[in-house]
Scaffold this motif. Structure first.
Motif, mmCIF file in Angstrom:
data_model
loop_
_atom_site.group_PDB
_atom_site.id
_atom_site.type_symbol
_atom_site.label_atom_id
_atom_site.label_comp_id
_atom_site.label_asym_id
_atom_site.label_seq_id
_atom_site.Cartn_x
_atom_site.Cartn_y
_atom_site.Cartn_z
ATOM 1 N N GLN A 73 31.355 -33.022 -25.449
ATOM 2 C CA GLN A 73 32.323 -33.059 -24.078
ATOM 3 C C GLN A 73 31.878 -33.501 -23.002
ATOM 4 N N THR A 74 30.341 -33.505 -22.968
ATOM 5 C CA THR A 74 29.759 -34.117 -21.801
ATOM 6 C C THR A 74 29.741 -35.734 -22.006
ATOM 7 N N LEU A 75 29.432 -36.046 -23.123
ATOM 8 C CA LEU A 75 29.620 -37.604 -23.453
ATOM 9 C C LEU A 75 30.999 -38.208 -23.381
ATOM 10 N N ALA A 76 32.179 -37.150 -23.338
ATOM 11 C CA ALA A 76 33.429 -37.870 -23.314
ATOM 12 C C ALA A 76 33.673 -37.858 -21.637
ATOM 13 N N LEU A 77 32.902 -37.267 -20.653
ATOM 14 C CA LEU A 77 33.194 -37.319 -19.294
ATOM 15 C C LEU A 77 32.337 -38.618 -19.153
ATOM 16 N N GLU A 78 31.260 -38.766 -19.560
ATOM 17 C CA GLU A 78 30.408 -39.878 -19.088
ATOM 18 C C GLU A 78 30.844 -41.096 -19.714
ATOM 19 N N TRP A 79 31.667 -41.237 -20.804
ATOM 20 C CA TRP A 79 32.017 -42.570 -21.503
ATOM 21 C C TRP A 79 33.407 -42.836 -20.881
ATOM 22 N N ALA A 80 34.088 -41.875 -20.493
ATOM 23 C CA ALA A 80 35.722 -42.160 -20.305
ATOM 24 C C ALA A 80 35.953 -43.414 -19.317
ATOM 25 N N ASN A 90 42.136 -34.638 -41.700
ATOM 26 C CA ASN A 90 43.574 -35.150 -41.055
ATOM 27 C C ASN A 90 43.207 -34.983 -39.603
ATOM 28 N N VAL A 91 42.680 -34.129 -39.165
ATOM 29 C CA VAL A 91 42.459 -33.841 -37.708
ATOM 30 C C VAL A 91 41.655 -35.090 -37.040
ATOM 31 N N ILE A 92 40.282 -35.261 -37.795
ATOM 32 C CA ILE A 92 39.523 -36.094 -37.309
ATOM 33 C C ILE A 92 40.139 -37.552 -37.265
ATOM 34 N N GLU A 93 40.960 -37.668 -38.337
ATOM 35 C CA GLU A 93 41.622 -39.183 -38.319
ATOM 36 C C GLU A 93 42.411 -39.170 -36.926
ATOM 37 N N PHE A 94 43.313 -38.495 -36.683
ATOM 38 C CA PHE A 94 43.900 -38.167 -35.610
ATOM 39 C C PHE A 94 43.207 -38.379 -34.126
ATOM 40 N N LEU A 95 42.440 -37.928 -34.275
ATOM 41 C CA LEU A 95 41.326 -37.720 -32.984
ATOM 42 C C LEU A 95 40.731 -39.169 -32.635
ATOM 43 N N VAL A 96 40.253 -40.054 -33.602
ATOM 44 C CA VAL A 96 39.929 -41.261 -33.530
ATOM 45 C C VAL A 96 40.705 -42.307 -33.481
ATOM 46 N N SER A 97 42.137 -42.108 -33.817
ATOM 47 C CA SER A 97 43.113 -43.096 -34.249
ATOM 48 C C SER A 97 43.863 -43.375 -32.730
ATOM 49 N N PRO A 98 44.528 -44.326 -32.567
ATOM 50 C CA PRO A 98 45.468 -44.827 -31.486
ATOM 51 C C PRO A 98 46.434 -43.695 -30.954
ATOM 52 N N LEU A 99 46.888 -42.787 -32.024
ATOM 53 C CA LEU A 99 47.883 -41.676 -31.612
ATOM 54 C C LEU A 99 47.396 -40.685 -30.760
ATOM 55 N N SER A 100 45.797 -40.595 -30.525
ATOM 56 C CA SER A 100 45.429 -39.648 -29.613
ATOM 57 C C SER A 100 44.919 -40.420 -28.428
ATOM 58 N N GLY A 101 45.429 -41.467 -28.054
ATOM 59 C CA GLY A 101 44.904 -42.452 -27.169
ATOM 60 C C GLY A 101 44.731 -41.797 -25.648
ATOM 61 N N TYR A 102 45.031 -40.576 -25.211
ATOM 62 C CA TYR A 102 45.018 -40.046 -24.150
ATOM 63 C C TYR A 102 44.412 -38.721 -24.272
ATOM 64 N N VAL A 103 43.736 -38.399 -25.331
ATOM 65 C CA VAL A 103 42.859 -37.232 -25.715
ATOM 66 C C VAL A 103 41.500 -37.425 -25.771
ATOM 67 N N THR A 104 40.735 -36.718 -24.587
ATOM 68 C CA THR A 104 39.323 -36.678 -25.059
ATOM 69 C C THR A 104 38.834 -35.476 -24.228
ATOM 70 N N GLY A 105 37.585 -35.009 -24.938
ATOM 71 C CA GLY A 105 36.783 -33.768 -24.390
ATOM 72 C C GLY A 105 37.430 -32.574 -25.071
ATOM 73 N N GLN A 106 38.180 -32.855 -25.947
ATOM 74 C CA GLN A 106 38.875 -31.583 -26.584
ATOM 75 C C GLN A 106 37.877 -31.075 -27.925
ATOM 76 N N ASP A 107 38.049 -29.694 -28.025
ATOM 77 C CA ASP A 107 37.611 -29.063 -29.191
ATOM 78 C C ASP A 107 38.639 -28.336 -30.151
ATOM 79 N N ILE A 108 38.979 -29.079 -31.081
ATOM 80 C CA ILE A 108 40.032 -28.716 -31.750
ATOM 81 C C ILE A 108 39.779 -27.572 -33.026
ATOM 82 N N CYS A 109 39.938 -26.406 -33.057
ATOM 83 C CA CYS A 109 39.604 -25.516 -34.148
ATOM 84 C C CYS A 109 40.560 -25.670 -35.175
ATOM 85 N N VAL A 110 40.098 -25.905 -36.495
ATOM 86 C CA VAL A 110 41.146 -25.859 -37.582
ATOM 87 C C VAL A 110 40.634 -24.926 -38.603
ATOM 88 N N ASP A 111 41.512 -23.805 -38.455
ATOM 89 C CA ASP A 111 40.841 -22.471 -39.200
ATOM 90 C C ASP A 111 42.252 -21.691 -39.540
#
Length: 263
Positions: free
Chosen positions: A167-174, A223-244
């Motif tokens: 999440q720190t990298l997300a802010l630094e790299w945005a 499936n969630v990892i693929e979404f998070l690195v795909s163009p579909l999540s282009g405005y999503v960063t710094g998030q922690d999604i619990c798949v449980d």
């Protein structure tokens, strides 16, 4: 999609490699996947050959992330083969249960070296390439990094730190156009947990406390990892999604005498 997946030989990592390849092909792109593992195994070769049989490109990379030189070597090998990098999936991790007072300094340091330092060094080595491609990264943490887990040894501390690292990298790299997110698996049936879920009583007991009444499978996480690195999540960063399956949000429903959906 040119991606490097650490811990890609089996379990969540293997499913992620396959899911990335499938999704890339569906978008009309050529998947190029570096399947990184601790050592060469038939399982790793199976992942590589499966991607190749789809029509994608895949290579097997080997290295122990506890060695600080390995992350840079893995990234360099992937970039040399693919000409760049669009995605980093820092998925490799180890676990060694036990009470914190019983954990040796050696075990503590080794778990932090693999689970945290290895991911950090992979990110450092990938930064320039992800900046060039305006790519993305996903770190595999755990619900044990969101909640304290007694008896997990150094595992929970490493995963909590990994989430904060990402999440720190997300802010630094945005500002560079790089997105960084986290997926935190809950109870999941993988080769690492195979022994536990081979006990039908334990499996049934665990299923009974998960709102969706089932143990997760590696592809559920992939499936969630693929979404998070795909163009579909282009405005999503710094998030922690619990798949449980809803488990981590169900604590109040376990209080005796409280209303529930089953009452």
């Amino acid at each position: 999609m040119r991606a490097l997946v650490s811990g890609g030989s089996s379990g969540i990592g293997a499913s992620t490699c396959l899911r990335l390849a499938e999704a890339s092909l569906a978008r009309g792109e050529q998947p190029m996947i570096a399947v990184a593992g601790h050592r060469a195994t038939p399982a790793q070769e199976h992942v590589v050959s499966s991607i190749q049989s789809m029509g994608g490109t895949a290579i097997a990379l080997v290295g122990n992330l506890s060695d600080p030189d390995v992350p840079n070597q893995l990234v360099a090998a992937a970039v040399a083969e693919f000409g760049g990098l669009d995605g980093l999936i820092a998925n490799a991790g180890i676990a060694s249960p036990g009470a914190l007072c019983d954990v040796s300094v050696e075990d503590w340091d080794n778990m932090f070296a693999v689970n945290l330092r290895g991911a950090w060094l992979l990110a450092k080595a990938s930064y320039a390439h992800l900046k060039n491609s305006r790519g993305s990264a996903c770190f595999t943490s755990s619900m044990s990094g969101q909640q304290p887990h007694a008896g997990s040894g150094a595992y929970s501390p490493t995963k909590a730190a990994l989430t904060m690292l990402a999440q720190t990298l997300a802010l630094e790299w945005a500002p560079d156009g790089i997105r960084v997110n986290v997926v935190s698996p809950g109870m999941t049936h993988t080769p690492m947990t195979e022994k536990m879920y081979s006990d039908p009583q334990i499996k049934k007991a665990r299923e009974s406390i998960i709102p969706m009444s089932k143990i997760g499978e590696p592809m559920d996480i992939a499936n969630v990892i693929e979404f998070l690195v795909s163009p579909l999540s282009g405005y999503v960063t710094g998030q922690d999604i619990c798949v449980d399956g809803g488990f981590s949000k169900s604590i109040l429903s376990h209080i005796p005498g409280r209303p529930s959906s089953n009452s």
